[in-house]
Each structure stands twice: as C-alpha cells, then as structure tokens.
Enzyme design. Structure first.
Site, short mmCIF file in Angstrom:
data_model
loop_
_atom_site.label_atom_id
_atom_site.label_comp_id
_atom_site.label_asym_id
_atom_site.label_seq_id
_atom_site.Cartn_x
_atom_site.Cartn_y
_atom_site.Cartn_z
N ASP A 60 0.80 -1.22 0.00
CA ASP A 60 0.00 0.00 0.00
C ASP A 60 0.84 1.27 0.00
O ASP A 60 0.39 2.30 -0.52
CB ASP A 60 -0.96 0.00 1.19
CG ASP A 60 -2.10 -0.99 1.00
OD1 ASP A 60 -2.72 -0.96 -0.07
OD2 ASP A 60 -2.36 -1.80 1.90
N TYR A 66 -9.77 -0.63 2.74
CA TYR A 66 -9.27 -0.57 4.11
C TYR A 66 -8.90 0.84 4.53
O TYR A 66 -8.43 1.64 3.71
CB TYR A 66 -8.02 -1.44 4.26
CG TYR A 66 -8.28 -2.79 4.90
CD1 TYR A 66 -8.32 -3.95 4.14
CD2 TYR A 66 -8.49 -2.91 6.27
CE1 TYR A 66 -8.54 -5.19 4.72
CE2 TYR A 66 -8.71 -4.14 6.86
CZ TYR A 66 -8.75 -5.28 6.09
OH TYR A 66 -8.98 -6.49 6.67
#
Length: 701
Positions: A316, A400
């Site tokens: 990420d 998320y």
C-alpha cells in the site's frame, strides 16, 4: 504564494506556529512544487507527473546544520521528481530549488511508478464503459442500463507473468451497488478486468470456469439501514474532552516541543508521517534518541491460491502512497479535543500543486495511570495520571482504512499504534460453495479471504549519538539442573543478550517463548548505577511470520517481510525496503533491503551508524463480525528507554493525588485530605491547572 505561506502565523487550539524559513527536512510547499515543475517543464517539455517530493539531504549535512545552524551551511533544498513522458517512459530526477537546476535526470527501464489516485479514478470509469465488461456483467444478470451501478476497486496488478512489467497495469475488483447507499462489497462480481493505465483500455478479463451468481441481499452500515434494524443505542451519553487553558505543546514550523521531547514532523507522498531528529531534554541536557522514524513499507498478501487471487498482495505504501491516500481529518470525528492540524502538499498529473487539508492531527490525550503506589501499612498513597501526545494520520487504501498513531509518553516511551478498520476485500461465492479454508462466508454469497497485514518500521537511531549497536534480548533459564549447587531450586533466569556485529548476523525472527525484545544501545556510554549501556528497547509482540512460501511471488517481492528484524549500516538513499519503484516488480532481481543485505553482508553494524528494520503486523481470518464494516483492530509496539535515564524520568509530573505517611499520621489530617478529594476533582474539571491541583493535594496543613 510561497512567501505568504512561509511567513504566516497560524493559530489553532492555542498553539502559535511560526514559519520563519524552512527546516532542511520540511516537506515541499506548494510554491516549491510549482517551482520544481516549472524547472523541469522548461528543460524537458510536457510530462505527466507521478510525484514531486522533498529529496532529503544527506544525513551528515543535516547533522552538521542541526549542531550549528548559525554557522554550518544549510543543506540544499531539492525535490525528487518522478514523471512519465508521452511514450510512457519513466524518468527519475532531482531538481535543486536553490540553483533552479536539474542535477539528475535518469530514464528507468523495467520498473513502473506507483498508481496515483487519478489513475484509480480513471480505471473505475474505464471498466464501466468497456463492452467486454458490460458483456460479463450481463452474463451474471446486470443489464447495460445498470452499468452506472457497477464499481471497480483498482489495484496495481502485483505481478502477472503473462504481462510482465513493460506496461503499467491495474487489475479491477468488481462490485455492484443496487442502491446508491448500498455497501458495494456485499455485491462482489466474479470476474477481474486488467487495464492498461496509460492507454486506458481493458486488455484482458479473467473469468472463472464456474460462474458465481450475483448476491441479492444487502448489508449496510449507513444510518437509514441501522434505523430500520432496531435503531441506534440510546444510552450513549455525551463525552467531552476539554483543555480550558490550552494544550501543553508548542510548535515552531514543524518542530514540536512537548514534555521534554522535541520532534520534527515530516510528511511525504509515500510514507506519510516521518518523524525526524527526536531528542529529550534530560534535566537541561538535550539527548538525541532517533534521527528518523517512519513506516517505510507494508504488504497485504491474501491466502487464496485460486485464479487471480495470488495477485492480491498490496504494497500500500510503495504501490499507492500512504501520503497520497491520506484523509482530510475532521474535528470531533477523527480527532477529539484541542487539535492542531498540518496540511499536506502534493502534485497532480498536470504538475499543479494540490493540498490535503488537515492531513496530520496533533493533540494530547489522557493516558491513564502513569504510576501509583499505596502503602498497605497506613494507606498513604500517590497516584499520577499521565498524558500522551498523539501525532496521527489516516489513509484509505481502497476498502481498508489504516489509522497511524505516533504516541509520545511522559516517561520517555515512544509508541506506534495502528488501527485497521474499513471494509473487507470480498469475492463472490456460489450457494454451498466450499471456501476450502482460504476464506469465510461473512454474508450470504460473500467470501472474505484470509490475509496478512505486515508493516515495515524503519528505525534510524541516535541513542546519545550515532554510534549504536543492536542486541537481541531473550528471557533465558539459568544453567544448572534442579538440585544443582548453582540452581538448586531451578528458579534462575536472566536476560541473555546477543550482539549483532555484521549485517549477516543482524537478521532475526520473533520468539514468543523467550519474550524476545531488542536493545538499541550506545555501548560507549554506561549507566552510572546499572553499569549497562544506555539504550532504547524495541518491544513488539505482534510479529507474525510471512505465510507465503519461499519462492512464491510475494516472498520474492517482499523480502523485507521474511524476518522480523534486519539491521544494516546507514547509507543515504536506503529508505524503501521493497525498492524505490514497487509496482509490477517480479522479485527477480531482488530490490531494496534484500539487495542491500546481499551486497553488504559482512559489513560491521557494531558501534556505528545503523538502521533497524522491523516487520510486524497481524494475520486476519475474517468473520461475520467484520462485515459490512470492520471494528478497529489494534496493533501496537513500544520504543522504551532502558538504562537511559538515571531513574524514573516522570517523577516530576505533578501528581493527581498524594497523601504521605507523615500526613496520614497527623491527627485529623487524613480526614481533611480525604474530604478534599471531591473538591480537588471538581477543581480539575473546572479548569484549574494540574500543578495547582497537585499543590492543593500535597500541601502541608
């Protein structure tokens, strides 16, 4: 614009911030970004910009300037530039903002830059309009007229040997939203388009051999759905956090002073918050602790071996940028109390500066009991409540949310806390389909796959100086069997310390059986009482191993995650453990931390300038309680002073209540003090200072 920004006074929550010229590690301002782009544009023509961020000066230059800012030369203000030309070729450059010149400009082959928010938004639109995607939607029951209800979560493709890394690709996880307020993750679709990011075309669609039907049952978390399902709780009363006299920290530029700590708060598009030059004022002596702390990388591998799911292993930070994905924070929601915010500045594809307001939140919180003791003999007591300084940001990586909290405590401890929330990545499943243990049915027709969240913390220490050593510390039973002279009762145990002397030795895993921790020590300075080296101890208990087998694509791409600890000798530019450009890397050859270790395995890491890399996190086996939106799951680790201070450094924090043995013995005084407790409590809530309350509490009568 820059002169205005650099010299304004910004007052929030009683904190006056003075911008009196940049610190060498300050993030680029909008003016800096615009200047860097104009310099490149003038010489290199029209480009698409992927990133423009501060090029951190060499450590030696910064240290020299920090030691004598009035006389040492200030490090040059430079910008890193990542850009794509019209042929989609990748260019890496350094622009000197002082001399207004390009000092490095390099074309890179075989790597791809990160995927930006603009790329993600474009791909979401591209797949919706593609005829092949519309056809696949029709097969599972979504008519062309409903394509506006179809959504994609674009991810970088990870690595797919069919396509390699010559072209910049994204994969699109597909969802449906029957109602505008529906949670789309309750309606996952069973196919996955591959999109060329530069041409904005769907080049392939992965379709399973056995199709999975579209779920028809919503699962939502918005107010109207909760109200229709029994409504919200009615017994939640207001909770107010107030500081009538303001906060206890001050900020000058981006340097925070709080409770003997000083720390510079940096921020970049990739790591998000970067903490620099952390020091502690130990009774008038300013002692360096850490030169740089950051979350340098993370990987989220999923555990389903079928179809395209092995491609689901998001880096990420390296593939999207934790800074780029940072939220604009809201008072009373993301942060509570008296808040100071810092904005973040980035570049868009066209080269224009853009701002994320309130990207970083700085505030204080009650930290519970700092220390307490009651003497059972006479009930004399002292209790001191602590507080903590929290520096935080939150970023959203598609489904998320990652809430990152850097926490400073009054006893000298630094804590990193991460909360994971948001929504599970979901996939369609047929009625009575066997998940085979790779996932859990969290809602009818919705499969959430097992996955890990592994973070890599980069620790650049300066424990009373830049010559440091790492020791592995294991709780170990003493030698000698039960009944032996040296350990007759078998109760002996001690802290076994193993010094890492070379890069090859500085690789280790976590061991829960020995409560393993790591001391980052300055062996040149011994504690005057214990005789042990001054140190900070890394205490981290949530350290799962990378569950991907050796030779697997994630294992090759995320070599930093194979072990809990790696220690290297400091080198300028060695920041990112998975490599500078992560998307679509194959792991062959290895980049980043594994590459540096292989090249320098025999190099000494004893009593020198080092970097400790720590991988930690959690394994997530999803459950229905995690859906449709997940309650926060917490990960935490500590950097604690050990043999660093002469004694408890928080003794000078004013007590919340105290009653000494002599006060207890004085006739009638005990009752007076106890009766005063309620009054003191009311004083505390009325805005009376902590010191005044403590003085009233502990005064002689």
């Amino acid at each position: 614009m820059g002169s205005i920004i650099d010299n304004i006074k910004h007052k929030v929550a009683g904190v006056v911030t003075k911008f009196t010229g940049h610190h060498p590690l300050d993030p680029l301002t909008p003016t800096d970004i615009a200047l860097a782009v104009s310099i490149v544009r003038e010489e290199k023509g029209q480009l698409s910009y992927n990133a423009v961020t501060i090029a951190e000066p060499k450590k030696a230059e910064v240290i020299a300037w920090l030691a004598d800012p009035d006389h040492a030369p200030k490090p040059a203000r430079q910008a890193e530039v990542v850009a794509l030309d019209k042929t989609s070729a990748l260019w890496d450059g350094i622009v000197d903002l002082d001399s207004k010149a390009i000092v490095r400009w390099e074309k890179l082959e075989g790597v791809q830059p990160l995927i930006t928010m603009e790329n993600l938004i474009e791909t979401d639109k591209v797949v919706r309009a593609d005829p092949k995607v519309i056809e696949q939607c029709g097969i599972i029951g979504i008519p062309p007229s409903d394509m506006h209800k179809v959504y994609a979560d674009p991810w970088t493709v990870g690595y797919d040997e069919r396509f390699g890394n010559a072209i910049r690709l994204q994969q699109a996880f597909m969802y449906y939203r029957p109602d505008p307020d529906d949670c789309q993750y309750a309606f996952p679709l069973d196919f996955c388009p591959i999109v060329n990011t530069e041409t904005k075309q769907v080049i392939h669609i992965d379709v399973p051999e056995i199709r999975r039907p579209l779920n028809k049952i919503p699962s939502n978390y918005h107010p109207k759905d909760i109200e229709g399902d029994g409504g919200y709780r009615t017994d939640v009363k207001p909770l107010h956090v107030t500081q009538p006299q303001g906060v206890s920290f001050s900020i000058e530029g981006r340097e925070i002073s709080w409770q003997n700590f000083k720390v510079h708060v940096g921020f970049n598009y990739r790591e998000g918050i970067v903490l620099n030059n952390i020091t502690y004022n130990d009774k008038g002596v300013v002692r360096p602790i850490f030169y740089r702390l950051s979350l340098a990388e993370m990987v989220v591998p999923y555990g389903n071996p079928e179809m395209w799911h092995p491609r689901k292993h998001a880096f990420d930070l390296g593939e999207y940028g934790g800074g780029y994905m940072t939220n604009e924070l809201s008072l009373g929601c993301d942060c509570l109390g008296e808040i100071h915010y810092l904005d973040a500045f980035f570049v868009n594809r066209a080269g224009d500066p853009m701002t994320i307001k309130n990207a970083v939140c700085i505030h204080e919180e009650d930290a519970g009991i700092l220390f307490k003791h009651t003497d059972f003999r006479d009930n004399s007591v002292i209790v001191t409540r602590g507080r903590k300084l929290v520096i935080s940001h939150i970023f959203t990586a598609a489904n998320y949310e990652y809430c990152i909290y850097w926490i400073f405590h009054q006893d000298g401890t630094i804590q990193l806390e991460i909360k994971l929330t948001g929504i599970l990545n979901t996939y369609a499943m047929a009625p009575n389909e066997d998940t085979k243990g790779w996932g859990t049915q969290v809602h009818p027709g919705v499969n959430a796959h097992n996955h890990e969240h592994l973070f890599c913390l980069r620790i650049d220490p300066q424990i009373d100086g830049h010559s440091n050593t790492v020791f592995q510390v294991d709780a170990t039973r003493g030698d000698g069997e039960v009944g032996s002279q040296e350990n007759y009762h078998g109760n002996a145990f001690y802290a076994k310390k193993t010094k890492y002397t070379t890069v090859a030795e500085g690789i280790a895993d976590y061991d829960g059986d020995t409560s393993r921790t790591w001391d980052i020590a300055n062996t040149n300075k011994l504690h005057p009482v214990s005789g042990k080296p001054v140190s900070y101890k890394l205490v981290s208990r949530e350290v799962p191993r990378l569950l991907i087998k050796d030779g697997g694509i994630v294992s090759k791409r995320a070599g930093f995650a194979k072990h809990a600890i790696h220690v290297t000798r400091y080198a300028d530019g060695q920041i990112y453990p998975a490599g500078r450009h992560v998307p679509q890397s194959s792991g062959d050859p290895s980049r980043g931390l594994p590459e540096w270790i292989t090249a320098n395995s025999s190099e000494s890491i004893d009593n020198t300038d080092i970097v400790l890399w720590h991988t930690f996190g959690l394994v997530h086996f999803p459950a229905p309680e995690d859906f449709p939106i997940m309650p926060s799951e917490l990960i935490s680790l500590l950097l604690r002073p050990r043999n660093f201070f002469l004694r408890n450094p928080a003794l000078d924090v004013p007590p919340s209540f105290c009653m000494t043995p002599s006060q207890v013995r004085e006739p009638g005084l005990k009752k007076q003090i106890v009766d005063a407790a309620d009054k003191l409590s009311r004083l505390a809530f009325s805005g009376t200072s902590r010191q005044e309350v403590a003085a009233a509490c502990c005064s002689d009568h």
